[in-house]
Scaffold this motif. Structure first.
Motif, short mmCIF file in Angstrom:
data_model
loop_
_atom_site.label_atom_id
_atom_site.label_comp_id
_atom_site.label_asym_id
_atom_site.label_seq_id
_atom_site.Cartn_x
_atom_site.Cartn_y
_atom_site.Cartn_z
N THR A 30 2.36 -13.21 15.82
CA THR A 30 1.54 -12.02 15.57
C THR A 30 0.83 -12.06 14.23
O THR A 30 -0.35 -11.70 14.13
N ASP A 31 1.54 -12.49 13.18
CA ASP A 31 0.92 -12.48 11.86
C ASP A 31 0.19 -13.79 11.53
O ASP A 31 -0.37 -13.94 10.44
N ASP A 40 7.11 -15.55 16.45
CA ASP A 40 7.76 -14.24 16.24
C ASP A 40 9.27 -14.32 16.44
O ASP A 40 10.02 -13.62 15.77
N ASP A 87 10.52 -15.69 13.22
CA ASP A 87 9.91 -15.12 12.02
C ASP A 87 10.74 -13.93 11.51
O ASP A 87 10.83 -12.90 12.17
N CYS A 131 10.00 -12.39 8.77
CA CYS A 131 9.05 -11.51 8.09
C CYS A 131 7.79 -11.45 8.95
O CYS A 131 6.78 -12.09 8.62
N PRO A 132 7.83 -10.72 10.07
CA PRO A 132 6.75 -10.80 11.06
C PRO A 132 5.45 -10.12 10.66
O PRO A 132 4.47 -10.23 11.39
N ASP A 133 5.40 -9.45 9.52
CA ASP A 133 4.19 -8.74 9.12
C ASP A 133 3.56 -9.33 7.86
O ASP A 133 2.92 -8.63 7.09
N THR A 134 3.73 -10.63 7.64
CA THR A 134 3.17 -11.28 6.47
C THR A 134 1.65 -11.17 6.48
O THR A 134 1.02 -11.46 7.51
N PRO A 135 1.02 -10.77 5.37
CA PRO A 135 -0.45 -10.68 5.34
C PRO A 135 -1.10 -12.03 5.60
O PRO A 135 -0.53 -13.08 5.30
N CYS A 160 8.79 -16.16 5.94
CA CYS A 160 8.75 -15.21 4.83
C CYS A 160 7.91 -15.77 3.69
O CYS A 160 7.90 -16.99 3.45
#
Length: 501
Positions: free
Chosen positions: A238-239, A245, A248, A250-254, A264
């Protein structure tokens, strides 16, 4: 025709490996399906041929495998194989005729379904290890097309022997078991080698049955596979950081941020603040200071702290300020300035007296109106008002009630006028009661009487509520004996005092 079809199937498998999509990744829980293409080397034991573990006489073929991930420990694999198993000349192992060698040529196609027990399951080796050993076993279908020429006695033939031809197709069950190992080259491709021992339920792979026992199955073969495996599909990421995912953490890494194998953001100094947010990425610090260190724990980064080994406020750039005047102790030439005093750059009081009454503004309660030091810089009451207040003006109430007597109104009106005349003064109203009744009741009654006087001033005269303070003393402070009606009437009262806050 059979040979043509089987060879075309193998060729198609190899062509498929050449055009496998570039985004395919190694088979895993993210991409559970895998495609394998491989070469087969066969070593057989039959009544005519016996070269188990003899690579010099191996025959070759190819195959295609479809793999399905089940769990970290198990996969299931469907393997489709083609190979040739022949013997141009040799000695019949169980030769009872004594008339010399036979020969055979066959083509074999198998469809085997096997269960893999993987040793890179996170307990022995990690799932992503370079070496990926496994055990495999299963059952399948085994089809053989056999052409065999066998010497048999024949009178009148040269040497008294003739060649009898056996030509038949056989479809049997096949049982197999063995081991293999994978080699993870990249996240996209892995090689593998596998060896299995196969027992088809026939003794006629070479067209010759076991002369000792028709029921004894003598035929078997080793199958060695060497090939390549591709994972099919693409894992969800996703990120977009290159870590699926599922793995992952840290699934919301910019977007664009470098990450580790867990997905991460990198944190080079290990302080819990990722490098892309860390103002001091090479020094361990705190999250509150964006990853920068603070040795003295005063909330000021060491890089900005003029006294990094002594705690101090932000206002003095991290240096101590004992008197709290905003000037660091190291620069303060008047270190004991009273709290609230206005100071100059050296920490010394700034002497101001706007109304020129001799009382400095820092202690002057009325800095814009001339007064006296004895009155905290504020003007005092004029003579008439001072004399009036000295008599301790008071008002009286009805018996056992917080109701003002009408004779009290002139005093309250005078209080209202004085509050308007002296805006820097406030008013304190003290309520009292006589001794009739319990102490608790008289205490509560005295408070209500003070509140009644305040209510008159605020509601009738418009005095600001915050300029009046009320309190009650019950029967504790009589001004006359409580033994007579007149004395008790005087004790039912409220008293006033003007003061400067």
């Amino acid at each position: 025709m059979k040979k043509t079809v089987l060879k075309a199937s193998v060729l198609g498998a190899w062509l498929l490996s050449m055009v496998a999509p570039s985004e395919t990744l190694a088979q895993s829980a993210d991409r559970p399906w895998g495609l394998s293409v491989y070469a087969n080397a066969i070593q057989a034991r039959t009544n005519i041929r016996n070269d188990i573990w003899d690579m010099s006489n191996s025959t070759w073929g190819g195959g295609l495998g479809i793999n399905r991930y089940l769990s970290p420990s198990f996969d299931v694999a469907l393997q489709l194989n083609y190979f040739n198993m022949k013997q141009e000349s040799g000695t019949v192992t169980y030769n009872v005729t004594g008339y010399g060698p036979g020969r055979f040529d066959n083509e074999v196609g198998t469809a085997n379904l096997g269960l893999k027990l993987k040793l890179n399951n996170g307990k022995i080796l990690s799932e992503t290890a370079f070496l990926q050993p496994y055990l495999i076993g299963g059952i399948g279908a085994h089809y053989t097309s056999v052409e065999a020429y066998l010497p048999v006695p024949a009178a009148g033939q040269p040497g008294g022997v003739r060649q009898e031809k056996y030509d038949e197709g056989q479809l049997r069950m096949n049982y197999f078991g063995g081991a293999g190992i994978g080699f993870k080259l990249t996240d996209g491709i892995s090689l593998f080698a596998q060896t299995t021992l196969n027992y088809p339920t026939t003794n006629m792979l070479d067209g010759v049955s076991n002369p000792r026992s028709e029921d004894e199955l003598n035929d078997r073969y080793l199958q060695h596979q060497f090939g390549i495996t591709f994972g099919l599909g693409k894992a969800t990421d996703t990120d977009g950081d290159g870590v699926s995912d599922r793995r992952d953490k840290c699934p919301d890494t910019p977007a664009g941020v470098q990450v580790d194998k867990n997905g991460c953001p990198l944190d080079g100094d290990g302080d819990g603040v990722p490098d892309y947010q860390d103002k001091c990425p090479t020094e361990a610090g705190t999250a509150a200071l964006e990853g920068c260190p603070d040795k003295d724990g005063d909330g000021v980064r060491d890089s900005e702290d003029e006294c990094p080994d002594q705690a101090g406020p932000v206002a003095t750039r991290g240096c101590p300020d004992a008197d709290g005047d905003g000037v660091a102790d190291k620069n303060d030439t008047c270190p004991n300035t009273p709290a609230g005093t206005r100071v100059d750059a050296n920490g010394c009081p700034v002497v101001l007296d706007r109304d020129n009454d001799g009382v400095n503004d820092d202690v002057d309660r009325c800095p814009d109106v001339a007064g006296s030091a004895s009155n905290m810089g504020c003007p005092g009451l004029d003579a008439a008002d001072s004399t009036y207040m000295a008599r301790v003006p008071k008002i009286e109430f009805e018996f056992n009630r917080a109701v003002l007597k009408k004779t009290s109104y002139p005093t309250l009106d005078r209080m209202s006028t004085m509050l308007s005349k002296y805006p820097h003064y406030n008013l304190r109203i003290s309520g009292h009661a006589d001794h009739i009744g319990s102490n608790e009741y008289n205490q509560e009654l005295s408070v209500r009487r003070a509140d009644a006087a305040k209510s008159y001033l605020t509601n009738t005269k418009g005095v600001a509520s915050d300029r009046i303070i009320t309190e009650g003393f019950g029967e504790e402070r009589p001004v006359a004996p409580n033994t007579t009606n007149a004395g008790r009437a005087r004790n039912r009262r409220a008293e006033f005092r003007l003061f400067i806050q």
